[in-house]
Design an enzyme around this catalytic site. Structure first.
Site, PDB file in Angstrom:
ATOM      1  CD  GLU A  11      -0.625   1.217  11.965  1.00 44.96           C
ATOM      2  OE1 GLU A  11      -0.719   1.968  11.124  1.00 44.96           O
ATOM      3  OE2 GLU A  11      -0.340  -0.076  11.796  1.00 44.96           O
ATOM      4  CB  CYS A  26       0.007  -3.735  -4.586  1.00 43.81           C
ATOM      5  SG  CYS A  26      -0.521  -2.456  -5.940  1.00 43.81           S
ATOM      6  CB  CYS A  76       0.157  -8.208 -11.485  1.00 44.50           C
ATOM      7  SG  CYS A  76       0.686  -6.267 -11.434  1.00 44.50           S
ATOM      8  CB  CYS A 123      -2.456  -9.079  -7.577  1.00 43.97           C
ATOM      9  SG  CYS A 123      -3.629  -7.948  -6.551  1.00 43.97           S
ATOM     10  CB  CYS A 160      -6.026  -4.657 -11.175  1.00 44.34           C
ATOM     11  SG  CYS A 160      -5.059  -3.335 -10.976  1.00 44.34           S
TER      12      CYS A 160
END
Length: 361
Positions: free
Chosen positions: A41, A197, A204, A207, A213
């Protein structure tokens, strides 16, 4: 359109997409201990996955656990970080390992988000990711990828780093986070932002959230997230002499622990060539320095114009140096952290085709 307040439908669609398309074979997704997840991370902050892969493997091979990292020399940690940039991450990583060993018996306090956030270099989103991915406990994240997904899904306008907008996004992130499969959901949201995204040319049509959305239906996908207000990036300049010995060693100076390139080894720096020439004549009596081609390096808040100079020192042996200085051989490198442009300059000394002299100033 579906009710945006129903977290189950949002999370379920994200998880179904993840089961089919999510990334599951990255190195840090295997044996997901808090330590392994934490290192990944931190490395992935502001750095692409493709870049991190080799660094992560080398880092874990040398520091397989938090105790090994805690007892390492900072120079070695920075050495393995060289090229990843944002070196405060590496210094905080080292400090955090020492804190975990000294104050938490070598175990990350993954049952307490606040205790995780109190560790050096770990913010609220990173703490949530470590907890969710390594333990499966319910914890919320809001990294850059997740901000982008939620900003578009809810058509939230305004720069996401603004406190008011960020509070809205945290509330949305918390509402959408499910009670089960939290680790998979967390990874799925990061993957969704990284692969579909995306900042530019988002996909899109593939997605799982497209059907409701708000940005997609309002034609705002390309406008969101609202970009940071532009500012002119200031420029600074510095003169860096490469004081070299006949055997190839180069004089280096360690940077202060805090600030730009904190703790890394670099070349001496001067505000002007006149100041540099005076120092060379007074301290080293080198042959006349020759100007090399300028090197530009862009930081987050400014651009640095580096004016390197080749300053050969005709002596036998290595002159004595004081603490914070050392002689370094680019072809027999020590395990120390080097600022990226400095590393390139040092490597160019033994690659004549890359060493470009200019007329002396």
């Amino acid at each position: 359109m579906t009710d945006h307040s129903a977290p189950d439908t949002f999370a379920q669609r994200v998880l179904r997409w993840f089961d089919q398309h999510g990334r599951k074979h990255l190195p840090w997704q295997q044996n997901q201990t808090p330590y392994r997840v934490w290192v990944s991370e931190i490395m992935l902050q502001q750095t692409q996955v493709a870049t991190v892969l080799d660094y992560y493997e080398r880092f874990m091979a040398r520091f397989p656990d938090v105790a090994t990292l805690a007892t390492a020399a900072q120079d070695e940690v920075l050495h393995l970080w060289t090229g990843l940039g944002y070196y405060s991450r590496a210094r905080n990583l080292h400090r955090c390992a020492q804190t975990v060993v000294e104050h938490h018996q070598g175990q990350f306090p993954v049952d307490d988000v606040d205790a995780m956030c109190a560790l050096p270099g770990i913010g609220r989103s990173t703490a949530g990711a470590i907890i969710a991915l390594s333990t499966g406990q319910r914890a919320t994240i809001l990294d850059g990828n997740v901000k982008r997904v939620l900003t578009r899904y809810h058509a939230i306008e305004g720069w996401p780093a603004q406190p008011k907008i960020e509070r809205q996004l945290w509330a949305k992130a918390e509402a959408h986070t499910p009670d089960s499969r939290v680790g998979d959901y967390t990874q799925a949201m990061m993957d969704l932002g990284a692969t579909l995204c995306t900042r530019r040319r988002p996909t899109c049509t593939c997605c799982p959230l497209q059907m409701d959305c708000a940005a997609y239906h309002q034609g705002l996908v390309d406008q969101l997230p609202t970009p940071k207000p532009k500012k002119t990036i200031p420029e600074r300049s510095t003169c860096m002499p490469l004081v070299t010995l006949p055997d190839g060693h180069v004089l280096l100076k360690q940077r202060p622990a805090e600030g730009i390139w904190g703790g890394l080894w670099s070349l001496p720096e001067f505000e002007s060539s006149a100041e540099m020439h005076h120092w060379l004549a007074w301290k080293w009596a080198t042959a006349p320095a020759q100007a090399l081609s300028r090197v530009s390096h862009t930081f987050t808040h400014f651009k640095l114009q580096i004016h390197p100079w080749l300053a050969p020192l005709n002596v036998s042996g290595q002159p004595t140096t004081t603490e914070g200085w050392r002689w370094y051989h680019p072809q027999k490198p020590d395990s120390i952290g080097l600022a990226a442009p400095v590393k390139k300059l040092l490597e160019s000394l033994h690659q004549p085709q890359q060493l470009s002299l200019t007329e002396s100033e």
